[in-house]
Design an enzyme around this catalytic site. Structure first.
Site, mmCIF file in Angstrom:
data_model
loop_
_atom_site.group_PDB
_atom_site.id
_atom_site.type_symbol
_atom_site.label_atom_id
_atom_site.label_comp_id
_atom_site.label_asym_id
_atom_site.label_seq_id
_atom_site.Cartn_x
_atom_site.Cartn_y
_atom_site.Cartn_z
ATOM 1 N N ASP A 214 47.751 57.222 40.827
ATOM 2 C CA ASP A 214 47.319 56.809 42.137
ATOM 3 C C ASP A 214 48.371 55.841 42.661
ATOM 4 O O ASP A 214 49.186 55.333 41.897
ATOM 5 C CB ASP A 214 45.962 56.124 41.968
ATOM 6 C CG ASP A 214 45.458 55.564 43.252
ATOM 7 O OD1 ASP A 214 45.610 56.251 44.269
ATOM 8 O OD2 ASP A 214 44.921 54.455 43.237
ATOM 9 N N ASP B 127 42.879 53.286 39.756
ATOM 10 C CA ASP B 127 42.097 52.059 39.683
ATOM 11 C C ASP B 127 40.808 52.128 40.476
ATOM 12 O O ASP B 127 39.949 51.300 40.321
ATOM 13 C CB ASP B 127 42.924 50.877 40.176
ATOM 14 C CG ASP B 127 43.123 50.932 41.668
ATOM 15 O OD1 ASP B 127 43.316 52.047 42.191
ATOM 16 O OD2 ASP B 127 43.073 49.881 42.313
#
Lengths: 1145, 376
Positions: free
Chosen positions: A411, A819
């Site tokens: 990400d 996350d």
């Protein structure tokens, strides 16, 4: 091998009951006298997380243990030994099995006892229930659906409650869900508006209402319901209920004295209970290899038994072999049918050779994984001072998989970047506003005038800043004044689930507009003139990743209705006046180029009538029980239209420290790094450059809406592009695409950029003709690019990409790291999911297999830990098969010399203890402590990672090598002793040795050889290795003396009596043992020596890279002395993006 | 198999109410090392930095090793080889297979017919002196003492003199557990039943007459066997016969166990050394067992060169299973009987080591030169 998902024994929370609605009578009071109150059956509030009771523990646990295929196999072997007359006593296989079963049972029993205790603690905790206007103290488990429960501050909600009233007049309470999803910020929940006044027991008891709500669902953030409040002689009032009215079990009441709530879901039906599901069953590649080897060994076992059985009957066809006068059969033996005899003989051979598949391997592998994972959690270098946490291991099953990763999906926000947003600049009506370079972050109040680059109209400025102050969901958390009373500005903290919002609010503060918090329905804003403005907050149209925007509707003190909207440019631009776009767009694109996150702000004035209409629509939608989400989305869509663009903001999200180095190290290690982000292409691209995912010489292939154009022939254009890129790549990568996978010597590197809409165009094409063809072309392009950037990805698309790569030929091992909640799907999808303990809550970390504080920790996790674990476990597995092969081979060979009579070569004690005691600890210690290359070298030279890629140590070639080694040693052991025993008088006084001495000599050579073989393999001798290796050998000698030194009353035959002691008195035996050990080890020693000689020859000078010099360049012929100059130019080239930006300042 | 890992299960959770308040089953923050603020211990062990010896078998270290090992092996091999070579051994086959024209063929035929007590004698020359003590072995071939059915057919409890073992022998002994009348056999089992019962007497020709050579039957079994593991049942009224009352002799035996060595109470019954030697089952189908030693009287220093006669009481039938019988005279040394195998293998292995050492040296030097050239 892991426990099966624990199925909650929830009879009342079955899947089928999740459809439909349930009606809850508040306080169990019937709605009217005429309707008879029918007691409904809901499950009680008892939490049962335990699996067993005292009574069913034994059968249930045993059943579960024997459901595992390996346990079952050993059970069968054991039963065969009990039933059939077999050469070895049932004890030999029964004892290890019994040991394993008992240990497992004790462990599971203990865990279950803990669960029972915890259940009891929860179930027996006291709660207060309002019954007949009185508070009654009850055990938590006694709560029934419909009970009105009182909860005080800092207490945990005992079940899912509909929030009726709080001690605060405004009907608000604060809740922290830290134990549910790890988000420690306070969340505001709202009481049902019509019941907020019922603040005492008497009041609340007067309430007559029913609640209709959906059957329990596991989604923590969704709830749909309706409350009907009956007042005397009035039509019932209906109010909608949403997640903001629902207080979840497991969350804690904060900063509110007490609340009343009515229980709607209890016990195993609470959202928390429904949410508990075992982790997904991820199995590592090593496990698959083990299973493959197991099959091979099973084949060896069966063929050995078959060969022996066949030969036995051939041999016995000679009558003087079958039954010589000295060795007569019993009557029973004579009478059994030949077929049956053959069958039992076959089983006996199976039993005799079954040690080739050891029980202890599973135990050892399990222990290695479990104990080994502690080293990850203990690693100081993966401890982050800032969040005061280290790495977290959620599953130990995948340790070795960390050493096998080929694709890394990461990400961007919060993973590559810090996700600590800094407000950089904004533009209002095309005018740029930016404050000084030396920005002081935090709470220091820089009131001073800011640097303007030309000014927009004052009123537009203020409108923009007000929009920033109002359009958000930020809360203020102060020392003790939650309600935002201004006591001391310094101790405020803004809290929000999105760091962008905080940055924006702080940004507005710099320009003079300070958000002061909520007061009931009002939001307070302090303007530039230090006046406090109050806005009534009417509606919040929450952010969601599909819309990519959020809005608020407020009423000003002058009675105007305003809608403020902020969101991604792509979602705002189509909804504003087209003529306003141009001037802002320039800024937005420039900012995005610089790697900033941009948001556009728009507003719209609503008339009274408009608002009324919207309000009705929203209330209606909110009231809906079915498809509420879609209805809401549709209305939001209608409302957020025809707005006016005011400006845009730019927020910087800095790269995490060492993110670039980590990415480069990963790439050097042969991994392909893909960035999957929801962010804009420009922003993501610049981040990719900054993090060195793309180098300056990387040729980018773009598949985005931009390159597609807006036309209707999008798809055709896409196909053209795909073919073009494909052709280009094929030219550059001649045929042997497989070989090039992990080499940097390719002259040209390619990077691919694709966005979400294009991806969905490829994956879900409109016309299905030839679609799969393009899909595979796309995949080929992807796999040939060194790095891929996917932007504008929806969470599900991320998982889709991971799945696509995962299922390509060769099934590469994938790793996802993220996350946020939007990364959960890809974390779950990938072979290894890594969560960053970031700022966006704990969902990613909770669903991951491993969680680390920072992206940079990935480097050590993969390059050092992953590498070591892989080497350790691979060696462990190979060694186990090897040592059991050379254990059983002599036993097999002995059958040729004992008339295939299943005579065991070794004593039963040796058979049993070999894997448990004599050879288990050294390999366990090895597999926990070995560092064949030390950790520093592993982390600093990522190329070492490639050495173990593709499951290199568990391929058939090394497996054959080990098998060869085992066979060779088995042959040496047996025939060495066989030739020694051509004359069995080996004592100096002429006394002779018998068959048990023969077996003991073989066994002694065996134990010493396999242990010393491990010693040869050990590169990292800690005191523990010394202790267990020499200790095991000493223990063997000691045990042999002990075992042979006593007449054991429980043994039928004293076979081993003084056999070992006599053996060691014979000098010949000593010499033979030493010789055989040397011969067995000599091929291994030779191999090691020659390998080392070769390595020494090819040894390269260890290189220390300057921080910014790329590994790839090194590989392409640049050595470290190769002109620092070059490095500098290279550096400047790479930084060219930053430089113009600096010049602007 | 095995333990379901605690990981991801209940580690740390469930221990407090707060965490249990999270998802039952502790799915939430369970896991290893999850406690926030709990900084990992900075110890050498936890950081995998234990001081360690990291040996690397390089050519440099391995070369002397190979030479040393090679030399040592050669030395040992030479020693073994010469020791083995000095051992004198004489084998006499007396199976008497039909058509072999052997002296004992007659007896072999007789034993096949079931007759016992046939005697035959062998005359042989000892070409050189056999230094004492000389051991007399008998060797059987194609005899599977290590057959499982055979080797389990014994009762060690009975043989240790336990009364209950005498009256109720172990199941494994069948079909030699009880005689047809149901009386327990002592010693029971196939091994005991098939006790080797040929006897030998040796005569030395001196001055035209054959003088008997005294054969010592003491100390031919392991001390621990004859003194601890094997023991007669408790005497009843000082009589071993009485102790054996109620038991039958093994069917193949001519007499009961207590008559094995009538005159000597320390060598009869279960503790008869010939019996004990027989009871130690051999490892391979061709095996020798110690029969007697020559170490008394005039022959304590060995058997002189010359002519000997061996009188054999041929009782033991082996032709039915195509076995052979041999008598072996052998001297012994520190390494036991004659065994050329060890010495030869040591010599081969030692030479191989040295050879490898040289090859390695060559490779090493070549590589070094290459490296030097690279440097230049």
């Amino acid at each position: 091998m892991k426990c099966k998902n624990r199925v909650l024994n929830s009879k009342c929370a079955g899947e089928e009951k999740r459809v439909g609605t349930r009606t809850v009578f508040v306080g169990h009071r019937p709605v009217s006298e005429t309707d008879a109150y029918v007691e409904q059956k809901f499950c009680d509030n008892r939490i049962v997380s335990s699996k067993y009771t005292v009574w069913n523990f034994l059968p249930k646990n045993l059943f579960e243990q024997f459901r595992r295929i390996a346990n079952f196999y050993f059970l069968i072997i054991f039963l065969v030994q009990v039933i059939v007359d077999t050469p070895t006593s049932p004890v030999t296989s029964g004892l290890p099995l019994f040991f394993v079963i008992i240990v497992t049972a004790i462990k599971q029993g203990y865990e279950d006892w803990l669960r029972h205790r915890a259940d009891k603690e929860v179930n027996k905790s006291s709660v207060f229930i309002v019954e007949n206007a009185k508070q009654v103290k009850k055990h938590s488990e006694k709560i029934k659906v419909g009970d009105i429960v009182e909860v005080k501050a800092d207490e945990t909600f005992p079940c899912d409650l509909i929030f009726l009233a709080s001690s605060n007049d405004d009907g608000i309470c604060y809740v922290t869900t830290a134990s549910l999803d790890g988000e420690s910020n306070f969340k505001t929940h709202y009481a049902v508006r019509d019941t907020t006044g019922l603040q005492t027991d008497d009041d609340i008891d007067s309430l007559t209402a029913t609640i209709e709500c959906e059957q329990p669902q596991p989604d923590l953030y969704k709830f749909v319901g309706r409350i009907n409040i009956y007042r005397s002689n009035q039509e019932p009032v209906a109010r909608s209920l949403g997640p903001e009215n629902l207080l979840l079990k497991g969350s804690t009441l904060k900063n509110t004295k007490k609340i009343y709530g009515v229980a709607v879901y209890t016990g195993m039906e609470t959202k928390m209970a429904l949410n508990y599901q075992g982790k997904s069953q991820k199995r590592s590649a090593v496990e698959k290899s083990i299973n493959a080897f197991l099959v091979v060994y099973l084949c060896i076992l069966v063929s050995k038994a078959t060969v022996c059985t066949t030969l036995k009957y051939i041999w016995q066809s000679n009558p003087f072999n079958d039954e010589p006068w000295y060795n007569q059969k019993t009557i029973k033996e004579r009478d059994t049918f030949k077929i049956l005899r053959m069958f039992t003989d076959f089983l006996s051979f199976m039993v005799l050779f079954n040690f080739i598949i050891p029980v202890s391997m599973y135990v050892t592998v399990e222990m290695q994984k479990f104990l080994g994972s502690f080293f990850i959690a203990w690693d100081k270098e993966m401890y982050d001072e800032e969040i005061k946490e280290g790495a977290l291991v959620n599953t130990s099953d995948l340790n070795e998989e960390l050493g096998q990763v080929e694709y890394v999906f990461t990400d961007k926000t919060g993973t590559l970047t810090e996700n600590s947003m800094k407000f950089i600049e904004c533009c209002i009506d095309g005018h740029k506003y930016k404050d000084g370079i030396s920005e002081v972050d935090g709470f220091s109040h820089t009131d001073g005038p800011l640097r303007y680059y030309g000014k927009a109209e004052k009123c537009r400025e203020e409108l923009f800043l007000r929009a920033l102050c109002l359009c958000h969901t930020v809360q203020i958390k102060g020392g003790d004044n939650v309600d935002g009373l201004r006591v001391n500005q310094e101790c405020w903290t803004y809290i929000s689930s999105s760091p962008d919002e905080i940055a924006l609010v702080k940004g507005a503060k710099k320009y003079g507009f300070t958000f002061l918090g909520h007061e009931a329905d009002y939001m307070k804003v302090q303007n530039q003139k230090n006046e406090i403005e109050k806005y009534q907050l009417l509606h919040v149209l929450n952010f969601d990743p599909v819309r990519r925007r959020m809005s608020v509707i407020v009423k000003t003190s002058t009675g105007k209705f305003l809608l403020f909207c902020k969101g991604a440019d792509s979602s705002i631009f189509p909804r504003v006046q087209q003529d306003e776009i141009q001037q802002t767009k320039v800024h937005v694109e420039r900012n995005a180029m610089d790697g900033y996150r941009t948001l556009c702000v728009a507003f719209k004035e609503l008339t009274q009538e408009d608002y009324k209409k919207i309000n009705d629509q929203l209330s209606e939608a909110k009231m809906a029980l079915q498809d509420r989400e879609e209805k809401m989305a549709r209305i939001f869509d209608d409302i957020e239209a025809d707005m006016h663009l005011i400006g845009a903001t730019a927020v910087e999200d800095r790269l995490q420290e060492h993110a670039a180095e980590t990415i480069e190290a990963l790439q050097t290690a042969g991994m392909k790094v893909w960035v999957l982000t929801g962010d804009k292409m420009e922003t993501a691209k610049s981040t990719c450059y900054a993090s060195r995912l793309f180098q300056t010489n990387t040729e980018l292939l773009e598949l985005t809406t931009k390159t597609m154009g807006d036309s209707d022939r999008k798809e055709e254009r896409l196909h053209e592009l795909l073919l073009e890129y494909h052709k280009k790549l094929l030219q550059d990568f001649p045929k042997n695409s497989g070989k090039l996978k992990r080499s940097w010597t390719v002259s040209q590197e390619y990077g691919l950029i694709i966005d979400g809409s294009t991806l969905s165009l490829i994956l879900n094409p409109s016309q299905d003709s030839s679609s799969s063809n393009y899909k595979s072309i796309f995949l080929q392009i992807c796999l040939k690019c060194t790095s891929v950037l996917c932007c504008r990805m929806a969470p599900l698309q991320k998982a889709q990409i991971v799945r696509m790569v995962k299922n390509t030929k060769g099934n590469p091992i994938t790793l996802s790291i993220g996350d946020g909640a939007n990364d959960v799907s890809m974390i779950l999808e990938a072979h290894v999911g890594i969560g960053i303990k970031g700022k966006e809550g704990r969902q990613a970390a909770r669903n991951s297999d491993y969680a680390v504080p920072k992206f940079k920790h990935l480097r050590k996790l993969l390059l050092a830990h992953g590498h070591l674990y892989y080497v350790r476990i691979a060696h462990l597995v190979q060694y186990f098969f090897y040592k059991n092969l050379c254990f059983i081979l002599p036993q097999f060979l002995y059958q040729f010399f004992c008339g295939f009579s299943q005579q065991p070569l070794y004593d039963a004690a040796y058979l049993t203890m070999y894997n448990i005691c004599f050879t288990s600890l050294p390999i366990l210690a090895y597999s926990l402590l070995e560092q064949h290359i030390n950790i520093e070298t592993l982390t600093s030279d990522p190329r070492l990672y490639m050495k173990i890629s593709d499951n290199a140590m568990l391929q058939w070639k090394p497996f054959l090598y080990w098998t060869f080694l085992g066979s060779f040693e088995g042959l040496v052991f047996f025939f060495g002793v066989y030739f020694l025993f051509q004359n069995s008088s080996l004592e100096h006084n002429g006394k002779v040795f018998g068959n048990w001495t023969f077996g003991t000599i073989v066994f002694t050579v065996l134990v010493f050889t396999v242990t010393l073989k491990l010693a040869l393999d050990t590169r990292f001798w800690t005191w523990m290795n010394h202790f267990v290796i020499w200790g095991s050998l000493a223990f063997y000698v000691f045990f042999s003396f002990f075992w042979g030194g006593i007449i054991w009353p429980f043994l039928k035959q004293q076979r081993m009596y003084f056999v070992f002691a006599h053996m060691v008195t014979s000098v010949s035996t000593w010499l033979a043992i030493v010789l055989l050990i040397f011969i067995s080890l000599s091929p291994e020693i030779l191999l090691v020596v020659f390998k080392n000689a070769k390595r020494k020859n090819h040894q390269t000078v260890p290189f220390n890279l300057p921080m910014l010099l790329s590994y790839k360049r090194m590989e392409n012929g640049y050595t470290s002395e190769m002109k620092f100059q070059d490095a500098v130019t290279n550096l400047t080239q790479r930084c060219h993006l930053r430089i113009p930006q600096m010049q602007q300042l | 198999m095995g333990p379901c890992p605690v990981v991801g299960q209940w580690q740390g959770s469930g221990l407090s109410l707060g965490l249990h308040g999270a998802l039952p089953g502790g799915g939430a923050m369970a896991g290893i090392g999850a406690l926030p603020g709990n900084k990992p211990d900075n110890t050498a062990f936890t950081q995998q930095r234990l001081p360690a010896w990291q040996p690397l078998l390089s050519a440099g270290t391995a070369l002397p090793l190979f030479f040393c090992a090679g030399l040592a092996c050669l030395a040992l091999g030479l020693g073994l080889h010469f020791s083995s070579a000095t051992i004198r051994e004489l084998e006499l086959d007396y199976t008497g297979a039909p058509g072999s024209g052997h002296n004992c063929s007659r007896c072999a035929n007789a034993s096949r017919a079931g007759a016992a007590g046939c005697t035959c004698s062998l005359r042989f020359e000892l070409p050189e002196r056999f230094p004492g003590p000389v051991c007399l072995y008998y060797q059987l071939a194609n005899y599977y003492q290590n057959h499982r059915r055979y080797s389990v057919s014994r009762d060690d409890r009975q043989l240790s003199g336990v009364a209950s073992g005498l009256s109720n022998p172990a199941r494994e002994c069948s079909p030699f557990r009880t005689d047809p009348r149901g009386i327990p056999i002592a010693p029971c089992g196939a091994i005991a039943n098939s006790l080797f019962n040929d006897t030998f007497a040796l005569y030395h020709l001196a001055n035209g007459t054959f003088y008997p050579v005294p054969l010592d039957n003491r100390g031919i079994s392991w001390w621990t066997d004859s003194n601890i593991k094997f023991s007669n049942p408790e005497l009843i009224n000082g009589s071993l016969e009485a102790a054996f009352r109620g038991t039958a002799k093994p069917p193949n035996w001519p007499h009961a166990a207590y008559t094995l060595d009538m005159g000597n109470l320390n060598n009869t019954g279960f503790i008869n050394e010939d019996f004990i030697v027989w009871m130690r089952t051999a490892a391979l189908p061709t095996f020798r067992k110690l029969y007697r030693r020559v170490r008394e009287g005039n022959f304590s220093s060995g058997l002189p060169q010359g002519t000997y006669r061996l009188d054999i009481t041929y009782n033991y039938p082996v032709l039915s299973f195509q076995g052979t019988k041999k008598v072996i005279f052998s001297t012994v040394s520190w390494m036991g009987g004659k065994n050329p195998f060890l010495g030869i293998v040591y010599l081969i292995f030692g030479s191989a080591c040295i050879l490898t050492g040289f090859v390695m040296l060559a490779v090493h030097i070549k590589f070094q030169k290459q490296n030097q050239m690279d440097v230049e």
